[in-house]
Enzyme design. Structure first.
Site, PDB file in Angstrom:
ATOM      1  N   ASP A   1       0.813  -1.206   0.000  1.00 32.27           N
ATOM      2  CA  ASP A   1       0.000   0.000   0.000  1.00 32.27           C
ATOM      3  C   ASP A   1       0.851   1.262   0.000  1.00 32.27           C
ATOM      4  O   ASP A   1       0.393   2.323  -0.413  1.00 32.27           O
ATOM      5  CB  ASP A   1      -0.948   0.019   1.199  1.00 32.27           C
ATOM      6  CG  ASP A   1      -0.237  -0.263   2.513  1.00 32.27           C
ATOM      7  OD1 ASP A   1       1.007  -0.364   2.519  1.00 32.27           O
ATOM      8  OD2 ASP A   1      -0.918  -0.392   3.541  1.00 32.27           O
TER       9      ASP A   1
ATOM     10  N   ARG B   1       5.806   4.194   5.078  1.00 33.52           N
ATOM     11  CA  ARG B   1       5.470   4.121   6.494  1.00 33.52           C
ATOM     12  C   ARG B   1       5.397   2.669   6.965  1.00 33.52           C
ATOM     13  O   ARG B   1       5.718   1.728   6.240  1.00 33.52           O
ATOM     14  CB  ARG B   1       4.159   4.849   6.752  1.00 33.52           C
ATOM     15  CG  ARG B   1       2.968   4.291   6.007  1.00 33.52           C
ATOM     16  CD  ARG B   1       1.709   5.075   6.328  1.00 33.52           C
ATOM     17  NE  ARG B   1       0.546   4.524   5.657  1.00 33.52           N
ATOM     18  CZ  ARG B   1      -0.169   5.169   4.748  1.00 33.52           C
ATOM     19  NH1 ARG B   1       0.180   6.388   4.372  1.00 33.52           N
ATOM     20  NH2 ARG B   1      -1.230   4.597   4.200  1.00 33.52           N
ATOM     21  N   ASP B   2       4.948   2.501   8.188  1.00 32.71           N
ATOM     22  CA  ASP B   2       4.939   1.187   8.825  1.00 32.71           C
ATOM     23  C   ASP B   2       3.677   0.410   8.462  1.00 32.71           C
ATOM     24  O   ASP B   2       2.892   0.022   9.328  1.00 32.71           O
ATOM     25  CB  ASP B   2       5.073   1.322  10.344  1.00 32.71           C
ATOM     26  CG  ASP B   2       4.067   2.297  10.947  1.00 32.71           C
ATOM     27  OD1 ASP B   2       3.623   3.227  10.233  1.00 32.71           O
ATOM     28  OD2 ASP B   2       3.723   2.142  12.129  1.00 32.71           O
ATOM     29  N   GLU B   3       3.506   0.148   7.155  1.00 30.24           N
ATOM     30  CA  GLU B   3       2.447  -0.727   6.664  1.00 30.24           C
ATOM     31  C   GLU B   3       3.063  -1.715   5.669  1.00 30.24           C
ATOM     32  O   GLU B   3       3.532  -2.763   6.035  1.00 30.24           O
ATOM     33  CB  GLU B   3       1.316   0.090   6.022  1.00 30.24           C
ATOM     34  CG  GLU B   3       0.470   0.826   7.045  1.00 30.24           C
ATOM     35  CD  GLU B   3      -0.741   1.513   6.411  1.00 30.24           C
ATOM     36  OE1 GLU B   3      -1.751   1.626   7.097  1.00 30.24           O
ATOM     37  OE2 GLU B   3      -0.664   1.935   5.242  1.00 30.24           O
TER      38      GLU B   3
ATOM     39  N   ASP C   1      -6.311  -0.919  -3.182  1.00 31.68           N
ATOM     40  CA  ASP C   1      -5.314  -0.373  -4.100  1.00 31.68           C
ATOM     41  C   ASP C   1      -5.127  -1.295  -5.302  1.00 31.68           C
ATOM     42  O   ASP C   1      -5.068  -0.841  -6.449  1.00 31.68           O
ATOM     43  CB  ASP C   1      -3.974  -0.191  -3.380  1.00 31.68           C
ATOM     44  CG  ASP C   1      -4.063   0.739  -2.182  1.00 31.68           C
ATOM     45  OD1 ASP C   1      -5.056   0.637  -1.451  1.00 31.68           O
ATOM     46  OD2 ASP C   1      -3.146   1.531  -1.958  1.00 31.68           O
TER      47      ASP C   1
ATOM     48  N   GLU D   1      -1.206   9.619  -1.898  1.00 32.01           N
ATOM     49  CA  GLU D   1      -2.268   8.679  -1.541  1.00 32.01           C
ATOM     50  C   GLU D   1      -3.627   9.355  -1.515  1.00 32.01           C
ATOM     51  O   GLU D   1      -4.630   8.743  -1.862  1.00 32.01           O
ATOM     52  CB  GLU D   1      -1.981   8.041  -0.173  1.00 32.01           C
ATOM     53  CG  GLU D   1      -3.015   7.000   0.209  1.00 32.01           C
ATOM     54  CD  GLU D   1      -2.657   6.258   1.478  1.00 32.01           C
ATOM     55  OE1 GLU D   1      -3.269   5.209   1.731  1.00 32.01           O
ATOM     56  OE2 GLU D   1      -1.786   6.723   2.211  1.00 32.01           O
TER      57      GLU D   1
END
Length: 741
Positions: free
Chosen positions: A465, A469-471, A478, A740
């Site tokens: 995604d 970042r922390d994903e 998506d 995003e």
């Protein structure tokens, strides 16, 4: 069959399972494809013949000692299923194809191609055991084994799987170009081993094989991703075939030893720490003194079954030089690479032992010129390198982490950095481009380039995604929004086929079971399977996925009998027009991201039913095709009854997406298309001053809807806008990928 001089068609570009000469195939019925070429416009293939043999000379002569399809009257050249006897472990199979043109004239045999089978049964691992350090203290352990080769080598293969990440080393060097391997999968179900051709890496006499392990997708990875929660461990079979036909195998077992590595910490989000003072030069080469190394222990295998990794490996795609270097504060150096990427930095430095260089990445800068880590969220995105003080230039780049960034901030460097002191590695799945785009509109060209970078930055071992970042987990919405674009731009078949094996229809991400059946979050797998068939002729994936496609749509039809949805995410994150939007630059609390949920999820449920009907027709399931066509019609009727305005000129509250989806999906009654189209145009031109006002799905289908009503001119107006909201606004603000929101 002898070739005819009059043949007007030929075959080339042979691929097995949509891969050129693949290694380590465990598909018992590989799918065979080829490309056609002719100097005659409109020429076509009327028949084909495939031969498969264990020798290249046989297939070159048109002799199929393993399988001969005979002449097959068909124009198909994609997705032809191997129909011969059972295939054998580790065997190389050569194949060629002969085609007939529209006049019934045969071409010559194609140039031979090949595929090589992997390990088809558990016994084929020849007793290899899972091994692990006998202590958990090491963040990133090294494992090694010495062995001797006494005869000339004809062929050698290494079959390897390690957790969390691993590198394979032989005789002083890393093997192959794979990085961040193995692929992230549901480890309790599927563990993807890689096959390496190591024929030229071996030498007569002493040899050493090594494995370097990292944490990978461990307990610190997102709860919505596939995590490995066990110890760092590995299994390997090195199978050597000598010129005289004899064999030797080297396997992981308790005779291996291990030692800590210079990597003292590694984390997919937070970065890597490397202390060069702890390096052991030659650890992976014969003759090194390994007397202080500790014995490994054997451990239990993961619950998942070992399967061949058939997807494109993650590799370093390119290396970027910095375009700008600043020193916004004393001793703080900021590099700009000119492009938002996924990957990592390469540092060259020199200085005294114990000096530690800190490198942190970010997408943006603060007003004072230092990096702005806001979009990193909780990801520290920081690598550190402690120098060994060798007296010469030392080079460092991470192994077991990656970052999303444009800017790199360097502190603690004992030398004064220059523009050439660092570079950036661009890292993603090795996906070949299948098309190019160029126009007379510079803005449109930049939008296309930004879209390409955005897609590639999010193609690792799964779709992600966001690389920053922390994903970095598989994003259902998506993928549903951009898989058509990525399948048009890149050779995505094996990548997405692997994703569907990990995430078939109706499967939720870990910790996210409530969204498994949502048309917006869970329905991407239904439409994706149909897209792979449309785009690549991937019949095998469609056949494998079809039962769960039906089950997904049937479940939703039963759970929502009136067909009108009220739950989900909808048109995720449309533009925020409030003062909280910070003039379009946003802030962490800007916007209400759920939007138009009933219209979006009802429309998507229609699309999913329609795609299942198309899949049924393609598979010859006429009864299913009729059933799902009727279901799609029922959803369409319910949609129009619920949302079409009394004047038949708009849907719902009239926001752009409410008309975009029914127009793009063909759900608007034919008599109402002109009025709905005109209403959409008025909303865009008058209501939104020529700007888009759409979230994830409205943006995806905006151009389709405008093209369908003959207003591609308005599409260009929307795309060329340089004020908020729009792609041009992002580009004017320096954006090199899509934002995003």
């Amino acid at each position: 069959m002898a070739a005819s001089a009059a043949a007007e068609i030929s075959a080339g570009g042979l691929r097995a399972d949509d891969t050129t000469n693949p290694l380590g195939v465990d598909d018992p019925h590989p799918s065979l494809s080829w490309k056609l070429a002719s100097q005659v416009n409109g020429e076509y293939q009327s028949s084909y013949q495939i031969v498969v043999a264990e020798s290249e000379s046989d297939v070159s002569a048109g002799v199929g000692t393993v399988w001969d399809s005979g002449e097959v009257s068909s124009g198909d050249s994609v997705g032809i299923t191997y129909g011969g006897p059972p295939l054998e472990t580790a065997q190389t199979y050569y194949w060629a194809v002969l085609v007939w043109d529209g006049h019934g004239t045969a071409s010559g045999w194609s140039a031979p191609a090949q595929w090589e089978m992997g390990l088809l049964n558990s016994g084929d691992w020849q007793g290899a055991q899972w091994i692990s350090p006998n202590s958990t203290a090491a963040a990133s352990p090294l494992l090694r084994k010495d062995f001797t080769v006494t005869k000339p080598v004809a062929r050698a293969r290494a079959y390897v799987f390690g957790l969390g990440f691993y590198e394979l080393h032989l005789n002083g060097a890393k093997v192959g170009s794979r990085v961040l391997t193995p692929a992230s999968t549901p480890y309790v179900q599927r563990d993807l081993y890689a096959t390496y051709d190591v024929t030229t890496d071996l030498q007569q006499g002493g040899n050493t094989v090594g494995l370097w392990l990292g944490n990978g997708y461990d307990a610190d990875f997102s709860q919505y991703g596939f995590r490995w929660l066990g110890p760092k461990q590995a299994i390997m079979l090195l199978d050597v075939t000598f010129a005289d036909g004899t064999h030797q195998s080297v396997t992981t077992d308790d005779s291996w030893t291990w030692s800590p590595s210079p990597i003292t910490a590694d984390d997919i989000y937070n970065g890597e720490s490397y202390d060069a003072r702890l390096a052991q030069p030659g650890w992976d080469a014969a003759g090194v003194n390994a007397g202080a190394w500790q014995p490994v222990q054997t451990v239990a295998a993961p619950a998942g079954s070992p399967q061949a990794d058939a997807m494109p490996p993650i590799t370093v795609a390119q290396t970027l030089n910095a375009v700008r270097l600043t020193e916004p504060e004393p001793g703080v150096y900021v590099y700009d690479f000119g492009q938002d990427i996924a990957g990592w930095e390469v540092l060259e430095t020199q200085g005294p032992a114990g000096s530690t260089v800190k490198m942190q990445t970010a997408e943006d800068l603060l007003g004072n010129g230092t990096i702005d880590t806001t979009t990193n969220r909780n990801a520290q995105s920081t690598d550190t390198y402690t120098l060994a003080g060798t007296g010469s230039v030392q080079t460092y780049e991470p192994r077991f982490t990656y970052h999303g960034f444009r800017y790199l901030e360097v502190t603690g460097d004992p030398q004064t950095p220059t523009l050439n002191s660092v570079q950036a590695r661009v890292v993603h799945a090795d996906l070949s481009a299948t098309g190019t785009f160029s126009s007379s509109d510079p803005m449109l060209n930049q939008i296309w380039q930004n879209n390409q970078w955005t897609m590639l930055n999010n193609q690792m071992s799964t779709p992600t995604d966001n690389p920053v970042r922390d994903e970095r987990t598989p994003p259902g919405m998506d993928v549903q929004a951009y898989h058509d674009a990525s399948a048009s731009e890149f050779d995505m078949d094996t990548f997405y086929a692997n994703y569907l094996r990990d995430m078939p229809p109706g499967t939720a991400l870990p910790s996210d079971s409530g969204n498994a059946q949502q048309p917006d979050m869970g329905g991407d797998q239904v439409t994706l399977a149909w897209t792979l068939y449309q785009q690549y002729g991937d019949l095998a994936t469609l056949v494998a996925t079809y039962p769960l496609m039906k089950q997904f749509v049937d479940t939703n039809a039963a759970n929502v009998p009136g067909h009108i949805w009220s739950t989900g995410f909808g048109d995720w994150c449309p533009p925020d027009h409030s003062s909280n939007a910070n003039g379009g630059m946003g802030n962490p609390s800007a916007g209400a991201c759920t939007s138009e949920v009933p219209i979006v999820n009802t429309a998507l449920s229609y699309l999913q039913a329609a795609d299942v009907a198309k899949a049924a027709a393609a598979l010859g399931q006429t009864g299913d095709a009729a059933h799902y066509s009727q279901l799609a019609d029922d959803i369409e009727n319910a949609f129009n009854s619920a949302f079409l305005s009394p004047d038949h000129a708009s849907y719902g509250d009239g926001r752009e997406t409410t008309s975009i989806l029914p127009l793009a999906f063909g759900m608007v009654p034919a008599a109402d298309v002109p009025a709905v189209g005109a209403g959409l145009v008025d909303t865009i031109v008058t209501g939104n001053a020529g700007h888009l006002d759409t979230g994830i799905f409205g943006t995806r289908y905006l151009m389709d809807a405008l093209a369908d009503i003959g207003r591609t001119d308005l599409a260009m107006t929307v795309l060329d806008q340089t004020t908020y909201p729009g792609y041009g606004f992002e580009i004017r603000q320096g954006g090199t990928t899509d934002w995003e929101e």
